[in-house]
Design an enzyme around this catalytic site. Sequence first.
Site, PDB file in Angstrom:
ATOM      1  N   TYR A 178      26.154 -74.600 -18.159  1.00 26.40           N
ATOM      2  CA  TYR A 178      26.863 -75.333 -17.092  1.00 26.40           C
ATOM      3  C   TYR A 178      26.623 -76.846 -17.226  1.00 26.40           C
ATOM      4  O   TYR A 178      27.561 -77.647 -17.163  1.00 26.40           O
ATOM      5  CB  TYR A 178      26.358 -74.831 -15.737  1.00 26.40           C
ATOM      6  CG  TYR A 178      26.930 -75.549 -14.543  1.00 26.40           C
ATOM      7  CD1 TYR A 178      28.188 -75.241 -14.050  1.00 26.40           C
ATOM      8  CD2 TYR A 178      26.210 -76.552 -13.892  1.00 26.40           C
ATOM      9  CE1 TYR A 178      28.709 -75.895 -12.948  1.00 26.40           C
ATOM     10  CE2 TYR A 178      26.727 -77.219 -12.785  1.00 26.40           C
ATOM     11  CZ  TYR A 178      27.970 -76.879 -12.320  1.00 26.40           C
ATOM     12  OH  TYR A 178      28.496 -77.535 -11.227  1.00 26.40           O
ATOM     13  N   ASP A 233      44.308 -68.568 -14.781  1.00 25.58           N
ATOM     14  CA  ASP A 233      42.954 -68.787 -15.284  1.00 25.58           C
ATOM     15  C   ASP A 233      43.020 -70.086 -16.086  1.00 25.58           C
ATOM     16  O   ASP A 233      43.794 -70.183 -17.053  1.00 25.58           O
ATOM     17  CB  ASP A 233      42.558 -67.598 -16.178  1.00 25.58           C
ATOM     18  CG  ASP A 233      41.142 -67.714 -16.713  1.00 25.58           C
ATOM     19  OD1 ASP A 233      40.649 -68.850 -16.879  1.00 25.58           O
ATOM     20  OD2 ASP A 233      40.536 -66.663 -16.978  1.00 25.58           O
ATOM     21  N   VAL A 234      42.221 -71.093 -15.704  1.00 20.61           N
ATOM     22  CA  VAL A 234      42.339 -72.400 -16.364  1.00 20.61           C
ATOM     23  C   VAL A 234      41.934 -72.371 -17.832  1.00 20.61           C
ATOM     24  O   VAL A 234      42.192 -73.321 -18.566  1.00 20.61           O
ATOM     25  CB  VAL A 234      41.541 -73.506 -15.627  1.00 20.61           C
ATOM     26  CG1 VAL A 234      42.120 -73.793 -14.261  1.00 20.61           C
ATOM     27  CG2 VAL A 234      40.053 -73.178 -15.562  1.00 20.61           C
ATOM     28  N   LYS A 256      29.374 -79.819 -17.758  1.00 20.83           N
ATOM     29  CA  LYS A 256      29.600 -80.881 -16.771  1.00 20.83           C
ATOM     30  C   LYS A 256      29.389 -82.261 -17.384  1.00 20.83           C
ATOM     31  O   LYS A 256      30.077 -83.224 -17.047  1.00 20.83           O
ATOM     32  CB  LYS A 256      28.680 -80.657 -15.557  1.00 20.83           C
ATOM     33  CG  LYS A 256      29.056 -79.414 -14.757  1.00 20.83           C
ATOM     34  CD  LYS A 256      30.331 -79.657 -13.979  1.00 20.83           C
ATOM     35  CE  LYS A 256      31.183 -78.450 -13.781  1.00 20.83           C
ATOM     36  NZ  LYS A 256      32.401 -78.706 -13.009  1.00 20.83           N
ATOM     37  N   THR A 290      29.274 -74.084  -0.292  1.00 18.64           N
ATOM     38  CA  THR A 290      30.481 -73.337  -0.689  1.00 18.64           C
ATOM     39  C   THR A 290      30.103 -71.872  -0.882  1.00 18.64           C
ATOM     40  O   THR A 290      28.916 -71.533  -0.950  1.00 18.64           O
ATOM     41  CB  THR A 290      31.051 -73.856  -2.033  1.00 18.64           C
ATOM     42  OG1 THR A 290      30.092 -73.595  -3.065  1.00 18.64           O
ATOM     43  CG2 THR A 290      31.382 -75.325  -1.995  1.00 18.64           C
TER      44      THR A 290
HETATM   45  P1  NAP Z   1      33.276 -71.621  -5.703  1.00 15.23           P
HETATM   46  O1  NAP Z   1      32.982 -71.654  -4.245  1.00 15.23           O
HETATM   47  O2  NAP Z   1      32.653 -70.551  -6.528  1.00 15.23           O
HETATM   48  O3  NAP Z   1      34.858 -71.607  -5.929  1.00 15.23           O
HETATM   49  C1  NAP Z   1      35.348 -71.651  -7.257  1.00 15.23           C
HETATM   50  C2  NAP Z   1      36.849 -71.680  -7.257  1.00 15.23           C
HETATM   51  O4  NAP Z   1      37.288 -71.791  -8.622  1.00 15.23           O
HETATM   52  C3  NAP Z   1      37.470 -70.420  -6.702  1.00 15.23           C
HETATM   53  O5  NAP Z   1      38.683 -70.756  -6.063  1.00 15.23           O
HETATM   54  C4  NAP Z   1      37.733 -69.590  -7.952  1.00 15.23           C
HETATM   55  O6  NAP Z   1      38.786 -68.669  -7.675  1.00 15.23           O
HETATM   56  C5  NAP Z   1      38.136 -70.685  -8.941  1.00 15.23           C
HETATM   57  N1  NAP Z   1      37.931 -70.372 -10.350  1.00 15.23           N
HETATM   58  C6  NAP Z   1      36.802 -69.987 -10.978  1.00 15.23           C
HETATM   59  N2  NAP Z   1      37.021 -69.788 -12.270  1.00 15.23           N
HETATM   60  C7  NAP Z   1      38.332 -70.059 -12.487  1.00 15.23           C
HETATM   61  C8  NAP Z   1      39.169 -70.030 -13.630  1.00 15.23           C
HETATM   62  N3  NAP Z   1      38.721 -69.660 -14.840  1.00 15.23           N
HETATM   63  N4  NAP Z   1      40.464 -70.372 -13.483  1.00 15.23           N
HETATM   64  C9  NAP Z   1      40.949 -70.730 -12.273  1.00 15.23           C
HETATM   65  N5  NAP Z   1      40.216 -70.784 -11.169  1.00 15.23           N
HETATM   66  C10 NAP Z   1      38.918 -70.442 -11.272  1.00 15.23           C
HETATM   67  O7  NAP Z   1      32.833 -72.985  -6.429  1.00 15.23           O
HETATM   68  P2  NAP Z   1      32.491 -74.435  -5.802  1.00 15.23           P
HETATM   69  O8  NAP Z   1      31.058 -74.443  -5.433  1.00 15.23           O
HETATM   70  O9  NAP Z   1      33.512 -74.831  -4.804  1.00 15.23           O
HETATM   71  O10 NAP Z   1      32.630 -75.341  -7.116  1.00 15.23           O
HETATM   72  C11 NAP Z   1      33.866 -75.972  -7.447  1.00 15.23           C
HETATM   73  C12 NAP Z   1      33.624 -77.028  -8.508  1.00 15.23           C
HETATM   74  O11 NAP Z   1      32.682 -77.978  -8.029  1.00 15.23           O
HETATM   75  C13 NAP Z   1      33.050 -76.475  -9.814  1.00 15.23           C
HETATM   76  O12 NAP Z   1      33.623 -77.159 -10.907  1.00 15.23           O
HETATM   77  C14 NAP Z   1      31.578 -76.804  -9.711  1.00 15.23           C
HETATM   78  O13 NAP Z   1      30.991 -76.973 -10.953  1.00 15.23           O
HETATM   79  C15 NAP Z   1      31.635 -78.121  -8.948  1.00 15.23           C
HETATM   80  N6  NAP Z   1      30.382 -78.406  -8.253  1.00 15.23           N
HETATM   81  C16 NAP Z   1      29.995 -77.662  -7.168  1.00 15.23           C
HETATM   82  C17 NAP Z   1      28.810 -77.979  -6.528  1.00 15.23           C
HETATM   83  C18 NAP Z   1      28.368 -77.246  -5.299  1.00 15.23           C
HETATM   84  O14 NAP Z   1      27.253 -77.531  -4.825  1.00 15.23           O
HETATM   85  N7  NAP Z   1      29.138 -76.346  -4.730  1.00 15.23           N
HETATM   86  C19 NAP Z   1      27.998 -79.024  -7.005  1.00 15.23           C
HETATM   87  C20 NAP Z   1      28.415 -79.728  -8.121  1.00 15.23           C
HETATM   88  C21 NAP Z   1      29.619 -79.425  -8.736  1.00 15.23           C
HETATM   89  P3  NAP Z   1      38.963 -67.321  -8.562  1.00 15.23           P
HETATM   90  O15 NAP Z   1      37.609 -66.685  -8.638  1.00 15.23           O
HETATM   91  O16 NAP Z   1      39.986 -66.516  -7.846  1.00 15.23           O
HETATM   92  O17 NAP Z   1      39.452 -67.782  -9.891  1.00 15.23           O
END
Ligand code: NAP
Length: 257
Positions: free
Chosen positions: A157, A64-65, A161, A192
């Site tokens: 959030y 967990d980060v 960010k 995602t």
């Molecule tokens: P996602 O599909 O929900 O995947 C999140 C990943 O992070 C999973 O592997 C999850 O695994 C892990 N995670 C969550 N909390 C954690 C913690 N406390 N410690 C370690 N690992 C953790 O999310 P995503 O959409 O790919 O987003 C990834 C990043 O991109 C985030 O920082 C998000 O803010 C950013 N982002 C995403 C979007 C978008 O449109 N998707 C847009 C802008 C920014 P576990 O649950 O097993 O821990």
Amino acid sequence: MLKSIAGRSVVVTGASKGIGKGIARVFAEKGCKVLIVGRNYDDAQRAALEICERGGTAMAFAADVSDQRAVREMAVAACKYHGGIDILCANAGVYPMARLGEMTLSDWEGVLRTNLTGTYLSVDACLPELKRTGRGRIIIISSISGPVTAISGLSHYCASKAGQLGFLRAAALELASAGVTVNAILPGNIATEGVDGLGPEYISQMTAAIPLGRLGSVEDIAHAALFLASDEAAYITGQTITVDGGQLLPESKMAMG
Ligand code: NAP
């Protein structure tokens, strides 16, 4: 054509799903050794296996980060499995909806702890190894939401960010003399598992607001990360790259054309 980064050791937090998983896969395809980090070990292990089945090199690690001890163990594991750390992608993040008035302190602190403190803890833990290489790379996955735009229900959030970018600028300055660059990617709306969870209405509204007419793919983000990790990007630090299909461009719906 970028010079090869084959053989470099990459730590990707939040790599069992979504953007992080895409980043891990693309770096592995370029011959990097990848540590897949997430809280759920089985998910991380599945993502690592997928890479190995395609001939890549990946190991899974559960952390967990927001937990300093776990993140330090993550850095130790990267050294044990892959001989050091050249590149850190601080990607792990969460975006649970909570409107002001309904949000609790625990909601607020949970998001800040994972998204912002988790970024700091990941950098802190990997830093000695990143410095040792003399060309370490830190790539932070921020967002357009917070630094530039906002979404109702995501004030915690958005704060996290935007906070990542303040951290990035100071870190870039501090680490420049060690040859470590620190940059961020600001994704728009990327397809995602996490975004799927926001529902079909959210996705169709967002798609309609994107000039390139689609949500981004995880590879769209991974390719920007690949560039920032390259030798060719050695002189870029403290910067951001927006990858949003043009979402920030229109002044209004009418301006979409
Ligand atoms: P996602 O599909 O929900 O995947 C999140 C990943 O992070 C999973 O592997 C999850 O695994 C892990 N995670 C969550 N909390 C954690 C913690 N406390 N410690 C370690 N690992 C953790 O999310 P995503 O959409 O790919 O987003 C990834 C990043 O991109 C985030 O920082 C998000 O803010 C950013 N982002 C995403 C979007 C978008 O449109 N998707 C847009 C802008 C920014 P576990 O649950 O097993 O821990």
